[in-house]
Design a protein around this motif. Structure first.
Motif, short mmCIF file in Angstrom:
data_model
loop_
_atom_site.label_atom_id
_atom_site.label_comp_id
_atom_site.label_asym_id
_atom_site.label_seq_id
_atom_site.Cartn_x
_atom_site.Cartn_y
_atom_site.Cartn_z
N LEU A 84 9.99 23.02 -17.87
CA LEU A 84 8.64 22.69 -18.36
C LEU A 84 8.07 23.79 -19.23
N ASP A 85 8.28 25.03 -18.84
CA ASP A 85 7.78 26.15 -19.63
C ASP A 85 8.41 26.17 -21.02
N ASN A 86 9.69 25.83 -21.09
CA ASN A 86 10.36 25.77 -22.39
C ASN A 86 9.83 24.61 -23.23
N MET A 87 9.45 23.51 -22.58
CA MET A 87 8.85 22.39 -23.31
C MET A 87 7.52 22.80 -23.92
N VAL A 88 6.76 23.64 -23.20
CA VAL A 88 5.50 24.16 -23.76
C VAL A 88 5.79 25.05 -24.96
N ASP A 89 6.81 25.94 -24.80
CA ASP A 89 7.17 26.85 -25.89
C ASP A 89 7.62 26.09 -27.14
N ALA B 4 -0.08 23.08 -22.77
CA ALA B 4 -0.24 24.02 -21.65
C ALA B 4 -1.12 23.41 -20.56
N SER B 5 -2.13 22.66 -20.94
CA SER B 5 -3.02 22.06 -19.93
C SER B 5 -2.29 21.00 -19.11
N GLU B 6 -1.46 20.17 -19.79
CA GLU B 6 -0.68 19.18 -19.06
C GLU B 6 0.30 19.86 -18.12
N ARG B 7 0.90 20.91 -18.61
CA ARG B 7 1.87 21.67 -17.80
C ARG B 7 1.21 22.25 -16.56
N GLN B 8 0.03 22.76 -16.69
CA GLN B 8 -0.66 23.41 -15.59
C GLN B 8 -1.01 22.42 -14.48
N SER C 1 13.04 4.94 -18.46
CA SER C 1 11.91 4.84 -19.40
C SER C 1 10.57 5.00 -18.69
N LYS C 2 10.55 4.84 -17.38
CA LYS C 2 9.30 4.91 -16.62
C LYS C 2 9.13 6.24 -15.88
N LEU C 3 10.03 7.17 -16.10
CA LEU C 3 9.92 8.49 -15.46
C LEU C 3 8.74 9.26 -16.04
N SER C 4 8.06 10.02 -15.18
CA SER C 4 7.03 10.94 -15.66
C SER C 4 7.73 12.17 -16.23
N VAL C 5 6.98 12.98 -16.97
CA VAL C 5 7.55 14.20 -17.53
C VAL C 5 8.04 15.12 -16.41
#
Length: 613
Positions: free
Chosen positions: A110-115, A121-125, A69-73
């Protein structure tokens, strides 16, 4: 995903037709009764993530030391990527290719999570790859126990053709061959001869990793194993890793190939312990009368002139064994290495391989030398004594195999290797060791290019042990995991096979093997059956004289007009000096006939920096 979940939750990891049919039937029922979210949750909570962890919660603790539960994305994306190939993608043990692949997989997640609009996209970057923490040893697997477990797991997986998932699913009872007394003695020897002499705060000392394996040559049982300082400090098992060069411990394999194939020199002489070679440093290797473009230097670039094969082995002379490899044929050399038990993945027939430039592990080299000790009958080291699954005994392959080289060839190599101890690079640490109680010993030192590895692999009639030291960047430093030179470690200008490795080997062996047993050698050549103070004479040929100065262009064949029948000494100057000493060669491409300079004796503890000592 549904079928994977069903296999993990409802069935076993067995690869059978019956299980597969059950999996298909249950999957259809699950698809009808559960939502896709439930199936996905079941899948990530029952799947194998490596490091012995099943399910996302166990994986989260194993890789990041926190609850799921405490993992980051970013961390969650790594664990998701890990599912495709848990062991290949584990950052702690992944190869450079594995690390590149898991990063690509992480980016893909991660790219698929954005899609899917689950991530902006900003968080992903802004996300950076979240390297996991170093693995921690499981309870009960502290110290060497972790390495013993890993070695046993590797053998069972290989012998029974199991995947990690199948093994880690449990149900197996495994008994080891380890001898507790010998295990404690090996650990004590590493501590007293190596780690007590190193300061981990010094960069050179912190780079030294040790691995060792001890085998009974008659049964193939692994009696003791040293894998490193502990899994929590060093996750890779140094006893079974095969990414460092065995260096000159490979030379006996070249000699075995020569004897087994009845090879001859370029001038038609049969290769035996007494055969004379040119020991000039950087002498170009010749095959079929042509230079092959390989001319290795000897230790400290020392040139020896004409020497016997026995002396070349004692002094570990590169130029002699490089030429011998050409005389035998590198294809035959590599075929012999495979027969003796080396992994053939890296056994390419290059001339540089005569310096032992392939990868090998202490486990592997212990098996090779155990086969020599066992008179040419193949020995495959086995750490596992027995395996049962749910009370049913599982049959394992036999440790002792077929006769892979003739007894004569194997025993001749053993005889020659006794000279390394009595008159060569292991003389100080082994022959003169005060703990030696009459044990008969054969062995070989080795030091790789730029001193990245150092070895002593040796044996008595009843015990074979291979000790390797490996230069590796220390954990939690910018050098972590990189292969590095050990120069300067322990206050030594160079860590060679005749020093720490031979000292570890000697303390362990002389406190573990029987002092009363002798080698039963079926051979008429080598230091084991002939005096080591003179070069051995081939029984089927007339003795050669100490050569006088050549009056014509030298060749690799000894002078045909002998005078006084005496051989070139290997441990001291001749009793009758030649009437004229040949001048040093001006063309290193042509052999020079003469004797090693008695005013410059070879220091048995020095190795060169190119795969030899």
């Amino acid at each position: 995903i549904t079928q994977q979940y069903v296999k993990n939750y409802y069935l076993t990891q067995d690869q059978t037709v019956t299980r597969k049919l059950k999996e298909m039937v249950i999957s259809l029922k699950v698809d009808r009764k559960k939502s896709k979210n439930d199936i996905l949750a079941g899948y990530i909570n029952t799947s194998f993530y490596g490091r012995g962890s099943w399910g996302i919660q166990a994986a989260s603790q194993a890789y990041y030391g926190k609850d799921a539960s405490k993992l980051s994305v970013a961390q969650g994306a790594y664990l998701a990527a890990l599912l495709q190939a848990p062991n290949q993608y584990d950052w702690a043990v992944a190869s450079d290719t594995g690390k590149q692949l898991v990063k690509q997989r992480w980016n893909y997640v991660l790219d698929n999570m954005v899609d899917m609009h689950w991530l902006s996209a900003s968080e992903r970057q802004d996300m950076k790859f979240p390297k996991p923490i170093a693995p921690k040893a499981a309870a009960g697997l502290q110290g060497q126990e972790g390495y013993l477990y890993e070695a046993a797991k590797a053998q069972v997986k290989k012998d029974l053709n199991l995947t990690d998932e199948q093994f880690d699913a449990g149900g197996y009872t495994i008994t080891l061959n380890i001898d507790r007394k010998k295990q404690k003695q090996l650990e004590k020897s590493v501590k007293e001869q190596l780690t007590d002499n190193l300061d981990a705060k010094k960069k050179a000392d912190s780079r030294v990793q040790a691995g060792a394996v001890s085998v009974d040559p008659k049964t193939g049982k692994v009696l003791a194993l040293y894998g490193g300082p502990g899994l929590s400090k060093h996750y890779v098992n140094n006893a079974t890793r095969d990414d460092y060069q065995p260096a000159s411990t490979f030379k006996p394999i070249i000699l075995a190939a020569a004897l087994e194939n009845k090879a001859k020199t370029q001038t038609g002489q049969s290769i035996k312990a007494s055969t004379i070679y040119d020991g000039t440093s950087k002498r170009p290797v010749v095959a079929d009368g042509k230079k092959v473009g390989f001319a290795p230097p000897n230790e400290d670039k020392h040139s020896y002139g004409p020497v016997s094969v026995q002396t070349a082995t004692n002094k570990s002379i590169n130029s002699v064994f490089a030429q011998m490899g050409a005389d035998v044929g590198m294809d035959q050399v590599m075929a012999t290495a495979k027969k003796l038990g080396m992994n053939d993945d890296d056994l390419k027939p290059y001339f540089a391989q005569t310096l032992g430039t392939m990868g090998a592990s202490p486990m592997e080299m212990a098996g090779v030398y155990a086969t020599l000790d066992n008179h040419g009958k193949q020995v495959t080291p086995q750490i596992v004594k027995s395996v049962s699954k749910q009370g049913q005994q599982v049959e394992l392959p036999k440790a002792i195999g077929d006769q892979v080289i003739s007894r004569g060839a194997a025993d001749s190599v053993t005889s020659v290797l006794t000279g390394v101890v009595d008159d060569g690079t292991a003389q100080t640490s082994v022959r003169n060791n005060p703990a030696r109680d009459g044990q008969k010993v054969a062995g070989k030192t080795g030091t790789s290019d730029d001193n990245k590895s150092a070895w002593f692999t040796g044996y008595t009639p009843d015990l074979v042990t291979s000790v390797g030291l490996f230069g590796e960047g220390a954990l939690n430093t910018s050098e972590a995991g990189k292969q590095l030179s050990m120069k300067g470690a322990g206050g030594l200008p160079r860590v060679d096979g005749g020093n720490f490795p031979a000292k570890i080997w000697a303390q362990y062996t002389f406190n573990s093997s029987s002092p009363n047993k002798t080698f039963d050698l079926d051979t008429d050549m080598g230091a084991g059956v002939e005096p080591t103070t003179t070069a051995p004479i081939t029984p089927t040929e007339q003795p050669q004289d100490t050569p006088t100065a050549p009056t014509r262009t030298p060749s690799t064949k000894p002078p045909s007009s002998p005078s006084t029948p005496t051989d070139t000494p290997t441990t001291g100057p001749p009793t009758d000096n030649p009437t004229q000493t040949p001048d040093p060669p001006t063309d290193t491409g042509s052999p020079t006939w003469g004797i090693p300079d008695p005013e410059n004796p070879i220091d048995g503890n020095n190795d060169n920096g190119r795969g030899d000592d």
